[in-house]
Design a protein around this motif. Structure first.
Motif, PDB file in Angstrom:
ATOM      1  N   TYR A 126      23.742  22.377  -4.621  1.00  0.00           N
ATOM      2  CA  TYR A 126      22.448  21.797  -4.302  1.00  0.00           C
ATOM      3  C   TYR A 126      22.604  20.461  -3.584  1.00  0.00           C
ATOM      4  O   TYR A 126      23.353  19.594  -4.017  1.00  0.00           O
ATOM      5  CB  TYR A 126      21.639  21.621  -5.588  1.00  0.00           C
ATOM      6  CG  TYR A 126      20.322  20.921  -5.430  1.00  0.00           C
ATOM      7  CD1 TYR A 126      19.408  21.326  -4.462  1.00  0.00           C
ATOM      8  CD2 TYR A 126      19.992  19.844  -6.243  1.00  0.00           C
ATOM      9  CE1 TYR A 126      18.199  20.679  -4.309  1.00  0.00           C
ATOM     10  CE2 TYR A 126      18.775  19.195  -6.106  1.00  0.00           C
ATOM     11  CZ  TYR A 126      17.883  19.608  -5.131  1.00  0.00           C
ATOM     12  OH  TYR A 126      16.687  18.958  -4.993  1.00  0.00           O
ATOM     13  N   VAL A 127      21.846  20.281  -2.500  1.00  0.00           N
ATOM     14  CA  VAL A 127      21.976  19.067  -1.698  1.00  0.00           C
ATOM     15  C   VAL A 127      21.567  17.815  -2.479  1.00  0.00           C
ATOM     16  O   VAL A 127      22.047  16.712  -2.188  1.00  0.00           O
ATOM     17  CB  VAL A 127      21.149  19.160  -0.401  1.00  0.00           C
ATOM     18  CG1 VAL A 127      21.730  20.193   0.539  1.00  0.00           C
ATOM     19  CG2 VAL A 127      19.685  19.447  -0.690  1.00  0.00           C
ATOM     20  N   GLY A 128      20.670  17.962  -3.453  1.00  0.00           N
ATOM     21  CA  GLY A 128      20.260  16.805  -4.244  1.00  0.00           C
ATOM     22  C   GLY A 128      21.407  16.202  -5.023  1.00  0.00           C
ATOM     23  O   GLY A 128      21.488  14.975  -5.170  1.00  0.00           O
ATOM     24  N   TYR A 361      27.594  21.725   1.302  1.00  0.00           N
ATOM     25  CA  TYR A 361      29.009  21.538   0.973  1.00  0.00           C
ATOM     26  C   TYR A 361      29.368  20.061   1.013  1.00  0.00           C
ATOM     27  O   TYR A 361      28.982  19.339   1.936  1.00  0.00           O
ATOM     28  CB  TYR A 361      29.903  22.277   1.972  1.00  0.00           C
ATOM     29  CG  TYR A 361      29.874  23.778   1.862  1.00  0.00           C
ATOM     30  CD1 TYR A 361      30.838  24.461   1.118  1.00  0.00           C
ATOM     31  CD2 TYR A 361      28.896  24.518   2.509  1.00  0.00           C
ATOM     32  CE1 TYR A 361      30.826  25.844   1.026  1.00  0.00           C
ATOM     33  CE2 TYR A 361      28.876  25.904   2.427  1.00  0.00           C
ATOM     34  CZ  TYR A 361      29.842  26.557   1.680  1.00  0.00           C
ATOM     35  OH  TYR A 361      29.806  27.926   1.599  1.00  0.00           O
ATOM     36  N   HIS A 362      30.138  19.626   0.020  1.00  0.00           N
ATOM     37  CA  HIS A 362      30.702  18.277   0.036  1.00  0.00           C
ATOM     38  C   HIS A 362      32.002  18.268   0.824  1.00  0.00           C
ATOM     39  O   HIS A 362      32.365  17.263   1.420  1.00  0.00           O
ATOM     40  CB  HIS A 362      30.962  17.807  -1.403  1.00  0.00           C
ATOM     41  CG  HIS A 362      30.676  16.357  -1.616  1.00  0.00           C
ATOM     42  ND1 HIS A 362      31.167  15.628  -2.670  1.00  0.00           N
ATOM     43  CD2 HIS A 362      29.928  15.471  -0.899  1.00  0.00           C
ATOM     44  CE1 HIS A 362      30.741  14.386  -2.595  1.00  0.00           C
ATOM     45  NE2 HIS A 362      29.989  14.260  -1.542  1.00  0.00           N
ATOM     46  N   ASN A 363      32.713  19.397   0.793  1.00  0.00           N
ATOM     47  CA  ASN A 363      34.007  19.511   1.451  1.00  0.00           C
ATOM     48  C   ASN A 363      34.102  20.878   2.133  1.00  0.00           C
ATOM     49  O   ASN A 363      33.598  21.868   1.629  1.00  0.00           O
ATOM     50  CB  ASN A 363      35.162  19.417   0.425  1.00  0.00           C
ATOM     51  CG  ASN A 363      35.003  18.265  -0.541  1.00  0.00           C
ATOM     52  OD1 ASN A 363      35.046  17.110  -0.152  1.00  0.00           O
ATOM     53  ND2 ASN A 363      34.791  18.572  -1.821  1.00  0.00           N
ATOM     54  N   GLU A 364      34.729  20.921   3.288  1.00  0.00           N
ATOM     55  CA  GLU A 364      35.106  22.154   3.974  1.00  0.00           C
ATOM     56  C   GLU A 364      33.964  23.181   4.021  1.00  0.00           C
ATOM     57  O   GLU A 364      34.031  24.253   3.421  1.00  0.00           O
ATOM     58  CB  GLU A 364      36.342  22.778   3.295  1.00  0.00           C
ATOM     59  CG  GLU A 364      37.547  21.870   3.298  1.00  0.00           C
ATOM     60  CD  GLU A 364      38.735  22.479   2.574  1.00  0.00           C
ATOM     61  OE1 GLU A 364      38.620  23.628   2.110  1.00  0.00           O
ATOM     62  OE2 GLU A 364      39.776  21.815   2.484  1.00  0.00           O
ATOM     63  N   PRO A 365      32.902  22.878   4.751  1.00  0.00           N
ATOM     64  CA  PRO A 365      31.756  23.791   4.799  1.00  0.00           C
ATOM     65  C   PRO A 365      32.058  25.095   5.524  1.00  0.00           C
ATOM     66  O   PRO A 365      32.907  25.143   6.420  1.00  0.00           O
ATOM     67  CB  PRO A 365      30.709  22.976   5.573  1.00  0.00           C
ATOM     68  CG  PRO A 365      31.513  22.040   6.409  1.00  0.00           C
ATOM     69  CD  PRO A 365      32.697  21.682   5.575  1.00  0.00           C
ATOM     70  N   GLU A 366      31.366  26.145   5.122  1.00  0.00           N
ATOM     71  CA  GLU A 366      31.377  27.413   5.854  1.00  0.00           C
ATOM     72  C   GLU A 366      30.285  27.330   6.911  1.00  0.00           C
ATOM     73  O   GLU A 366      29.091  27.336   6.593  1.00  0.00           O
ATOM     74  CB  GLU A 366      31.127  28.587   4.912  1.00  0.00           C
ATOM     75  CG  GLU A 366      32.269  28.883   3.967  1.00  0.00           C
ATOM     76  CD  GLU A 366      32.031  30.163   3.189  1.00  0.00           C
ATOM     77  OE1 GLU A 366      32.696  31.173   3.487  1.00  0.00           O
ATOM     78  OE2 GLU A 366      31.174  30.153   2.293  1.00  0.00           O
ATOM     79  N   LEU A 367      30.680  27.263   8.169  1.00  0.00           N
ATOM     80  CA  LEU A 367      29.736  26.997   9.251  1.00  0.00           C
ATOM     81  C   LEU A 367      28.872  28.198   9.605  1.00  0.00           C
ATOM     82  O   LEU A 367      27.824  28.038  10.250  1.00  0.00           O
ATOM     83  CB  LEU A 367      30.500  26.525  10.498  1.00  0.00           C
ATOM     84  CG  LEU A 367      31.339  25.256  10.309  1.00  0.00           C
ATOM     85  CD1 LEU A 367      32.053  24.902  11.601  1.00  0.00           C
ATOM     86  CD2 LEU A 367      30.477  24.089   9.840  1.00  0.00           C
ATOM     87  N   ASN A 368      29.284  29.396   9.187  1.00  0.00           N
ATOM     88  CA  ASN A 368      28.564  30.616   9.561  1.00  0.00           C
ATOM     89  C   ASN A 368      27.574  31.052   8.486  1.00  0.00           C
ATOM     90  O   ASN A 368      27.320  32.245   8.315  1.00  0.00           O
ATOM     91  CB  ASN A 368      29.557  31.748   9.833  1.00  0.00           C
ATOM     92  CG  ASN A 368      30.378  32.115   8.608  1.00  0.00           C
ATOM     93  OD1 ASN A 368      30.740  31.243   7.821  1.00  0.00           O
ATOM     94  ND2 ASN A 368      30.663  33.399   8.437  1.00  0.00           N
ATOM     95  N   THR A 369      27.005  30.097   7.769  1.00  0.00           N
ATOM     96  CA  THR A 369      26.133  30.420   6.652  1.00  0.00           C
ATOM     97  C   THR A 369      24.775  29.738   6.801  1.00  0.00           C
ATOM     98  O   THR A 369      24.631  28.740   7.510  1.00  0.00           O
ATOM     99  CB  THR A 369      26.758  29.977   5.314  1.00  0.00           C
ATOM    100  OG1 THR A 369      27.063  28.583   5.377  1.00  0.00           O
ATOM    101  CG2 THR A 369      28.032  30.771   5.028  1.00  0.00           C
ATOM    102  N   MET A 370      23.775  30.281   6.097  1.00  0.00           N
ATOM    103  CA  MET A 370      22.439  29.697   6.080  1.00  0.00           C
ATOM    104  C   MET A 370      21.725  30.074   4.792  1.00  0.00           C
ATOM    105  O   MET A 370      22.044  31.081   4.158  1.00  0.00           O
ATOM    106  CB  MET A 370      21.613  30.164   7.283  1.00  0.00           C
ATOM    107  CG  MET A 370      21.337  31.661   7.297  1.00  0.00           C
ATOM    108  SD  MET A 370      20.284  32.174   8.683  1.00  0.00           S
ATOM    109  CE  MET A 370      21.384  31.898  10.063  1.00  0.00           C
TER     110      MET A 370
END
Length: 400
Positions: A126-128, A361-370
Motif C-alpha cells: 500500500y502506498v500509504g 514498490y519501495h524497491n525494484e518495481p515491476e514496471l509492467n504492472t497496474m
C-alpha cells in the motif's frame, strides 16, 4: 520571500493516486485509478437519522474536543463488533481511535523504528505505508506475493539473512486479506507460518485490514490478530469502506505499551480524533446499521467485480490479472516489454486512467504492472473502460 524547507520534505513526494484523481474530472474520462468507495454504498438516510439523534442527545459532547485515545462508548461497541466480526478478543483499553487508518500507518513506524532502521513489507504494498516509511526515513526489505498472499517462505529467507548481518527488522507490515494493490488473500497456513516466524525472530506484525468485511466469494479466513496468542500483532481497521470515507474514522488494536506511545504522538498530531465522527460510528454500530449495510455493499461490489473480470476475459490479450474474492482492486501484469508508467500518457489520451504498479514498490518495481479499481465506476463505464485499456495496450505494443 524565498522559503527554505526541511530535509524531511525531500523524502516525501505526492502520491501518484492523488495526482490521478484530477483526471477523474476530465470530461469523458473513465478512471480505474482511485481507491474510492462507490457513493451508492454510503448509508445516507441512516446517517442523516444518526446525525439528528446526535444533535438531539449528544450535541454538547459530539461538538466538543474528545479524549486522545477515543470515545469510550465507541470503544465498547468496537469490542463487540470485533468479537462478532473477526473473533478478536480485546478490551476497550487496547483500542485507539484514529483519523482514518492512515494516521496509524504514519504513527506506528515512528513508534517502532528509528531513521535508518529496516522493516519488512510485501511487494507490492500500500502506498500509504510507503509514504510513511519515506517520511520516517525507514528502509524496507520486500517479500513478494503470489495468489496465496505473501510468500512466507521467502520471508523466512529474508529474516535469516537480516539476522546474519546483525539487522533486526522493527516490524512486518502486511495486508493479508484482499491485499492492496494486488487483491490476493493470504492462506491460513501462511498466516500461521507468519506468526511462528514473528515469534521466533521477535518481530512485531502490523496487520492492516481495511477490506476484510468486503468478501464476495470464498471462505472467510481468520485474521492474524484473532490467531495471535503472543501479542505480536497490532491490528488496523477503518470505517471508510463500510460507512463513509469522508468521516475519516479508523482504529488501532494493540498492546497497552504500544498505545501509550501512540497516545503521546497523537497528542502532537491532532489532539484527538473528530468527536462527531466517532459518535456517528458509535450509533452506526449500536443501532446495528453496520450489519445491515455491509451486505448491501457486498452485493454492489460483487456485481462490479464480476463485470470487470468478464470484461477483462473478453477484451484483454497477453496479460494476466488477479481474481480477488473481495476488496476493491485487481492487479494486472502486462507483457515484460510494456512499461505501464510510460504507457499512462497514451491511456490518458484514450480517456482511461489507472495506477501504475511501480507506485506500490519501495524497491525494484515491476514496471509492467497496474492496479485497477472496480468499485467506483458505473457498470457501463467498467465495460467501456476495459475496452479502452485493451486498445491502449494494443497500441503501445504496436509502437514498440
Amino acid at each position: 520571500m524565498k522559503f527554505e524547507f526541511s530535509d524531511n520534505m525531500k523524502n516525501l513526494k505526492s502520491s501518484e493516486i492523488r495526482e490521478l484523481l484530477k483526471y477523474a474530472h476530465v470530461p469523458g474520462m473513465i478512471s480505474f485509478g482511485g481507491g474510492l468507495p462507490n457513493p451508492e454504498s454510503f448509508p445516507t438516510q441512516e446517517l442523516k437519522s444518526i446525525l439528528d439523534d446526535i444533535m438531539e442527545n449528544y450535541a454538547s459532547s459530539a461538538l466538543q474536543y474528545g479524549e486522545t485515545e477515543g470515545l469510550s462508548e465507541l470503544k465498547e461497541q468496537l469490542v463487540e463488533y470485533l468479537k462478532r466480526d473477526e473473533n478478536i478478543n480485546v478490551k476497550p483499553e487496547n483500542i485507539m481511535l484514529t483519523t482514518g487508518s492512515q494516521q496509524a500507518l504514519y504513527a506506528l513506524p515512528m513508534i517502532f523504528a528509528n531513521p535508518g532502521d529496516y522493516v519488512i513489507t510485501e511487494a507490492p504494498t500500500y502506498v500509504g505505508m510507503l509514504s510513511s516509511l519515506n517520511a520516517s526515513q525507514v528502509k524496507s526489505v520486500s517479500v513478494g506475493l503470489d495468489d496465496q498472499g505473501m510468500i512466507v517462505s521467502d520471508l523466512e529467507v529474508r529474516l535469516k539473512d537480516l539476522k546474519s548481518r546483525g539487522i533486526k527488522p522493527r516490524f512486518i507490515y502486511t495486508i493479508p486479506t484482499f491485499q492492496n494493490p494486488a487483491g490476493y488473500t493470504m492462506t491460513l497456513d501462511r498466516r500461521k507460518y507468519l506468526l511462528e516466524l514473528a515469534e521466533q525472530y521477535n518481530v512485531p506484525i502490523i496487520e492492516d485490514n481495511p477490506y476484510g468485511d468486503l468478501r464476495y466469494s470464498g471462505q472467510k479466513i481468520p485474521t492474524l490478530k484473532s490467531l495471535d496468542k503472543n501479542d505480536m500483532v497490532s491490528y488496523l481497521g477503518t470505517f471508510s469502506k463500510i460507512m463513509a470515507p469522508g468521516l475519516r474514522t479508523g482504529f488501532t488494536v494493540s498492546q497497552t505499551e504500544v498505545l501509550q506511545e501512540f497516545d503521546k504522538l497523537k497528542q502532537a498530531m491532532d489532539l484527538a480524533t473528530n468527536s462527531l465522527s466517532q459518535y456517528i460510528a458509535y450509533e452506526y454500530i449500536r443501532k446495528g446499521i453496520i450489519y445491515r449495510q455491509i451486505p448491501k455493499t457486498i452485493d454492489l461490489y460483487r456485481r462490479k467485480r464480476d463485470i470487470m473480470l468478464e470484461a477483462l476475459d473478453d477484451e484483454m490479450e497477453d496479460a494476466t490479472w488477479s481474481r480477488p474474492d473481495g476488496g476493491m482492486f485487481l492487479w494486472v501484469k502486462l507483457s515484460k516489454d510494456i512499461d505501464a508508467l510510460k504507457m499512462l500518457k497514451r491511456a490518458i489520451n484514450n480517456k482511461i486512467a489507472y495506477v501504475t504498479g511501480s507506485a506500490f514498490y519501495h524497491n525494484e518495481p515491476e514496471l509492467n504492472t497496474m492496479r485497477l479499481n472496480f468499485t467506483y465506476s458505473s457498470d457501463e463505464d467498467i465495460k467501456e473502460g476495459v475496452k479502452r485499456l485493451a486498445k491502449t495496450i494494443k497500441e503501445e505494443k504496436q509502437s514498440l
